[in-house]
Design an enzyme around this catalytic site. Structure first.
Site, PDB file in Angstrom:
ATOM      1  N   LYS A   1       0.829  -1.216   0.000  1.00  0.00           N
ATOM      2  CA  LYS A   1       0.000   0.000   0.000  1.00  0.00           C
ATOM      3  C   LYS A   1       0.859   1.259   0.000  1.00  0.00           C
ATOM      4  CE  LYS A   1      -2.177  -1.091   3.772  1.00  0.00           C
ATOM      5  NZ  LYS A   1      -1.574  -2.424   3.940  1.00  0.00           N
ATOM      6  N   THR A   2       1.824   1.282   0.909  1.00  0.00           N
ATOM      7  CA  THR A   2       2.664   2.476   1.006  1.00  0.00           C
ATOM      8  C   THR A   2       3.495   2.626  -0.264  1.00  0.00           C
ATOM      9  OG1 THR A   2       2.705   2.195   3.392  1.00  0.00           O
ATOM     10  CG2 THR A   2       4.358   3.648   2.453  1.00  0.00           C
TER      11      THR A   2
ATOM     12  N   ASP B   1      -2.017   7.797   3.865  1.00  0.00           N
ATOM     13  CA  ASP B   1      -1.599   6.444   4.255  1.00  0.00           C
ATOM     14  C   ASP B   1      -2.230   6.107   5.614  1.00  0.00           C
ATOM     15  OD1 ASP B   1      -0.336   4.014   4.142  1.00  0.00           O
ATOM     16  OD2 ASP B   1       1.709   4.779   4.327  1.00  0.00           O
ATOM     17  N   GLU B   2      -2.354   4.845   5.937  1.00  0.00           N
ATOM     18  CA  GLU B   2      -2.908   4.397   7.229  1.00  0.00           C
ATOM     19  C   GLU B   2      -4.268   5.048   7.490  1.00  0.00           C
ATOM     20  OE1 GLU B   2      -1.292   2.111   8.886  1.00  0.00           O
ATOM     21  OE2 GLU B   2       0.850   2.357   8.478  1.00  0.00           O
TER      22      GLU B   2
ATOM     23  N   GLN C   1      -5.902  -3.250  10.589  1.00  0.00           N
ATOM     24  CA  GLN C   1      -4.803  -2.627  11.328  1.00  0.00           C
ATOM     25  C   GLN C   1      -5.232  -1.354  12.040  1.00  0.00           C
ATOM     26  OE1 GLN C   1      -0.729  -2.816   9.563  1.00  0.00           O
ATOM     27  NE2 GLN C   1      -1.813  -3.444   7.729  1.00  0.00           N
TER      28      GLN C   1
ATOM     29  N   ARG D   1       4.819  -7.500  10.994  1.00  0.00           N
ATOM     30  CA  ARG D   1       6.036  -6.693  10.847  1.00  0.00           C
ATOM     31  C   ARG D   1       7.214  -7.572  10.432  1.00  0.00           C
ATOM     32  NH1 ARG D   1       3.866  -3.039   9.275  1.00  0.00           N
ATOM     33  NH2 ARG D   1       2.065  -4.365   9.509  1.00  0.00           N
TER      34      ARG D   1
HETATM   35  N1  LIG Z   1       5.347  -5.506  -6.458  1.00  0.00           N
HETATM   36  C1  LIG Z   1       6.289  -5.631  -5.532  1.00  0.00           C
HETATM   37  N2  LIG Z   1       7.451  -6.274  -5.812  1.00  0.00           N
HETATM   38  C2  LIG Z   1       8.405  -6.413  -4.867  1.00  0.00           C
HETATM   39  N3  LIG Z   1       8.322  -5.948  -3.623  1.00  0.00           N
HETATM   40  C3  LIG Z   1       7.201  -5.300  -3.277  1.00  0.00           C
HETATM   41  C4  LIG Z   1       6.139  -5.114  -4.207  1.00  0.00           C
HETATM   42  N4  LIG Z   1       5.162  -4.421  -3.572  1.00  0.00           N
HETATM   43  C5  LIG Z   1       5.606  -4.214  -2.306  1.00  0.00           C
HETATM   44  N5  LIG Z   1       6.821  -4.728  -2.120  1.00  0.00           N
HETATM   45  C6  LIG Z   1       7.624  -4.714  -0.870  1.00  0.00           C
HETATM   46  O1  LIG Z   1       6.834  -5.322   0.149  1.00  0.00           O
HETATM   47  C7  LIG Z   1       7.062  -4.682   1.398  1.00  0.00           C
HETATM   48  C8  LIG Z   1       5.758  -4.175   1.970  1.00  0.00           C
HETATM   49  O2  LIG Z   1       5.300  -3.055   1.240  1.00  0.00           O
HETATM   50  P1  LIG Z   1       4.581  -1.846   1.947  1.00  0.00           P
HETATM   51  O3  LIG Z   1       5.310  -1.442   3.150  1.00  0.00           O
HETATM   52  O4  LIG Z   1       4.283  -0.832   0.912  1.00  0.00           O
HETATM   53  O5  LIG Z   1       3.226  -2.579   2.402  1.00  0.00           O
HETATM   54  P2  LIG Z   1       1.983  -1.978   3.159  1.00  0.00           P
HETATM   55  O6  LIG Z   1       0.777  -2.570   2.520  1.00  0.00           O
HETATM   56  O7  LIG Z   1       2.072  -0.519   3.205  1.00  0.00           O
HETATM   57  O8  LIG Z   1       2.170  -2.615   4.602  1.00  0.00           O
HETATM   58  P3  LIG Z   1       1.542  -2.121   5.992  1.00  0.00           P
HETATM   59  O9  LIG Z   1       0.103  -2.510   5.957  1.00  0.00           O
HETATM   60  O10 LIG Z   1       2.280  -2.891   7.023  1.00  0.00           O
HETATM   61  O11 LIG Z   1       1.735  -0.639   6.056  1.00  0.00           O
HETATM   62  C9  LIG Z   1       8.053  -3.579   1.132  1.00  0.00           C
HETATM   63  O12 LIG Z   1       9.339  -4.050   1.438  1.00  0.00           O
HETATM   64  C10 LIG Z   1       7.889  -3.326  -0.352  1.00  0.00           C
HETATM   65  O13 LIG Z   1       9.038  -2.777  -0.918  1.00  0.00           O
HETATM   66 MG   LIG Z   2       2.215   0.851   4.813  1.00  0.00          MG
END
Ligand SMILES: Nc1ncnc2c1ncn2[C@@H]1O[C@H](COP(=O)(O)OP(=O)(O)OP(=O)(O)O)[C@@H](O)[C@H]1O
Ligand SMILES: [Mg+2]
Length: 736
Positions: free
Chosen positions: A35-36, A221-222, A252, A610
């Protein structure tokens, strides 16, 4: 312009979110699904292909740290500094608007932001002016009330009047507080948002139009943790345009206790027309094992928006579950595992220790310090830097040495006891004139009656209080002195009156200090140089050293310590969830309300997710909390993880959990923890987790037992001699 860098490395769903036309969008997805990442890439995309200037983009993150990281990642993608772009927290961004338009917002040019301590001090002053008895009307309660109203966007004049004394008094204080803030040109955190909202919504349509035009796209975000006023603020700034991207995860949402509203996600499509919802289902962060465990835990919550998460990643290692004898053993174990990780080539900064309550950090910190492992604490103070701990130590310092002026200044009126600034000024003045300590000066001021009777009485009772703590504890153990000081000083009572988690956590920290004192006594042996040093002052020295032991600097490779709440959005290859026990996590305060229990479970989901490669879950069979030994059951969240994903680590042996009868082995052991081992009447009654003493091996903790009667065998982990099996009938164990 090269857009491939922006869309390469995204999966189809992510790419459709990043490249969607300028419109409202909700990205709803589980942890670690990117997402981020999508949010960052979308910003770059908008700049590159939609020709939206960075100046016209606002991005809201949850912490300042996240904001800095986001900026860095955007710059990396774009290859240029996204100058002019607004990236920050809700508070930070509102502050920016108010600084720019202080006049329109009816503020002083140099308005001051009050932190929560300043706010409390002001409220206390008002209580006094309004002659409110602080036992019946604790200042914290007013603070909690005022902040809660502001989070809902309400001023005192908006609140419905009733005949209820509580409501009336709260509103009266809120009014007085608003006046005092306006007069003094001060604004608190909640006011930042409220004032900004009012400025744009009610007072200045032109300004609103300016910002609505300026920001052509707003990203959050969040999103699951936005509260009412933040949501209102977003709706105002987006106006009728379709330009919001919200990313979040209902699973979350962990700030319900601070007014966050999970419904904001559900309402979004209604309030922000045309919002497409995009779901991301592939997790890139964690091993399959960790992900399955997280999914299984969160599946126990009801009313979820429902998401599927899968990974292409390997199964990875099982989750290691460690049942520690007590919290010391737990910390030792964790530090040992981190050292192993480092020995095998890992970085310390790749590891994080997460816990539910701030007070848990002390024992962990001490274990790290003892082993010389650098660490950092996020989103909170180190134990000995915490306000309540410093106050408690100041009492002890005065007891130990009356001439300690800093300690005296610190606590002379904490908790408030009617010693005003005027009195303190007179004492200070006298000390300066006579060149004596504050303590001596205070005594002389009383003796020469240099103040009105009321002030003298207040001062005298403070002096008496310190003397009393001293005389009543002469010859007693260090932990008793500490306990006596935090009780008699009124510190415990003072924090216990505070509403909410903060007060609770301060009380827990104070109780933890008593534990620290006890532990110190057990270990301290005066060296020849210290022959004249009392145990109390040795303890105080150590506390000061611990506090002064500078937080590992940012460049140093260090272990990351933080509460589960502050771990949101972050990821680490190696994660420890410590203290996963009923009563601690889920926290006992959440036991009664089903809604709160689900929030605890979401917190657990945040914790598990995490971890990227390896997750350890630890719990202690016996833990000193609130000054006594508790035998908590392992957390229900552990039972919610299917046994196939867990391996138990115990006493240097690793065993897979037996699946017999479909019940995990720790569940059985746990039940037996509360049953006394059956022995004949002449032998002492011994139960698991109990501390015992052996004539030769010394003290230890009972870990295990087999059989019953005098032939029963017990396993005891001795403090110095390690673990041994003994026949109960012969062992001459003494229960402690
Ligand atoms: N398409 C992709 N290919 C490779 N790595 C990815 C891809 N998408 C995300 N990632 C990696 O996966 C990990 C999680 O991504 P991110 O932090 O954006 O998730 P999130 O959904 O925001 O998580 P959270 O809910 O914990 O905030 C990061 O290390 C990111 O770089
Ligand atoms: Mg995130």
């Amino acid at each position: 312009m090269d857009v491939t860098a922006i869309i390469d490395g995204l999966n189809d769903a992510q790419r459709s979110a990043v490249t969607a036309p300028v419109q409202n969008l909700l990205v709803l997805a589980g942890a670690g699904s990117g997402k981020t990442r999508v949010l960052v890439h979308r910003i770059a995309w908008l700049v590159q292909t939609e020709n939206i200037s960075p100046y016209s983009i606002m991005s809201v993150t949850f912490t300042n740290k996240a904001a800095r990281e986001m900026r860095g990642r955007i710059e990396e993608l774009l290859g240029v500094n996204p100058g002019g772009m607004w990236v920050g927290t809700f508070h930070g961004l509102a502050h920016r608007i108010l600084r720019a338009h202080w006049r329109e917002a009816q503020l002083n040019e140099n308005f001051q932001i009050m932190d929560s301590d300043d706010q409390l001090r002001l409220i206390k002053r008002l209580c006094k002016e309004m002659q409110l008895d602080d036992t019946r009307w604790p200042a914290r309660q007013f603070q909690w009330y005022i902040n809660g109203q502001k989070d809902e966007g309400l001023r005192s004049r908006h609140i419905e009047r009733t005949n209820d004394v509580f409501d009336k008094t709260m509103i009266r204080m809120y009014e007085a507080y608003e006046d005092a803030c306006d007069r003094g040109g001060m604004i608190d955190f909640g006011e930042l948002l409220l004032r900004c909202l009012e400025l744009l919504r009610d007072h200045n349509p032109k300004l609103l139009a300016h910002y609505q035009e300026r920001f052509r796209y707003i990203l959050v975000d969040e999103f699951q943790d936005t509260n009412a006023i933040q949501y209102a603020w977003l709706r105002l700034l987006t106006g009728h345009e379709r330009k919001l991207m919200a990313v979040g995860d209902d699973d979350q949402s962990i700030y319900g206790w601070r007014g966050a509203r999970i419904e904001n996600i559900q309402n979004l499509p209604e309030h922000f027309p045309g919002a497409d919802t995009i779901r991301l289902e592939q997790n890139y962060r964690s091993t399959n094992t960790i992900l399955q465990a997280a999914n299984a835990v969160i599946a126990n919550n009801r009313g979820r928006l429902g998401k599927q998460l899968w990974t292409e990643g390997a199964d990875g290692e099982k989750i290691s579950l460690y049942a520690a004898f007590n919290e010391q053993d737990e910390s030792r174990f964790i530090v040992g595992q981190i050292q192993k990780w480092v020995d095998e080539g890992g970085l310390r900064s790749e590891s994080a220790i997460l816990y539910r309550s701030n007070a848990q950090s002390r024992v962990l910190e001490e274990a790290l310090i003892r082993s010389g492992v650098p660490y950092r604490i996020y989103g909170g103070h180190r134990f000995y830097d915490r306000l309540e701990i410093k106050n408690a130590l100041a009492y002890l310092r005065l007891v130990s040495n009356r001439e300690d002026d800093t300690a005296m200044e610190r606590v002379i009126n904490v908790p408030t006891r009617g010693i005003g600034t005027r009195t303190i000024d007179v004492v200070r003045e006298h000390a300066r004139a006579e060149n004596v300590s504050m303590w001596r000066a205070a005594n002389e001021v009383v003796e020469y009656k240099k103040l009105p009777a009321r002030a003298l009485n207040a001062l005298q009772s403070f002096l008496n209080l310190i003397n009393q703590i001293d005389t009543e504890t002469t010859g007693t153990a260090l932990n008793e002195i500490t306990d006596h000081a935090i009780q008699l000083s009124g510190l415990i009572e003072h924090h216990a009156k505070e509403k909410g988690e903060k007060g609770q956590s301060r009380v827990e920290n104070l109780e933890e200090l008593v534990n620290a004192a006890k532990q110190f006594s057990g270990q301290w042996e005066a060296t020849p140089e210290e022959a004249n040093v009392s145990e109390l002052s040795a303890f105080l020295d150590q506390a000061a050293l611990d506090a002064g032991d500078a937080q590992a600097d940012t460049n140093q490779d260090s272990v990351q310590l933080m509460t589960l709440h502050s771990a949101k959005g972050l990821e680490f290859p190696l994660v420890f969830l410590a203290g996963v026990e009923e009563g601690l996590f889920p926290h006992s305060m959440s036991a009664e309300e089903p809604g709160r229990m689900e929030e605890e479970r979401r917190l657990c989901y945040v914790g598990i997710t995490r971890a990227m490669k390896k997750l350890f879950i630890t719990y202690a069979e016996s833990r000193r909390m609130h000054g006594q030994d508790n035998f908590n059951r392992p957390s229900r969240f552990i039972q919610e993880i299917p046994a196939e994903f867990i391996e138990e680590v115990r006493l240097n042996a690793t065993v897979s959990r037996p699946m017999s009868q479909g019940r995990p082995s720790y569940g059985q052991r746990d039940n037996s923890m509360f049953n006394n081992v059956q022995v004949d009447d002449s032998a002492p009654k011994i139960y698991l987790g109990q501390r015992v003493k052996h004539p030769i091996f010394g003290e230890g903790i009972v870990l295990n037992c087999e059989g019953d009667g005098p032939k029963a065998r017990v396993q005891v982990n001795f403090d110095d001699e390690g673990s041994k099996w003994l026949v109960l009938g012969f062992a001459k164990l003494e229960a402690l």
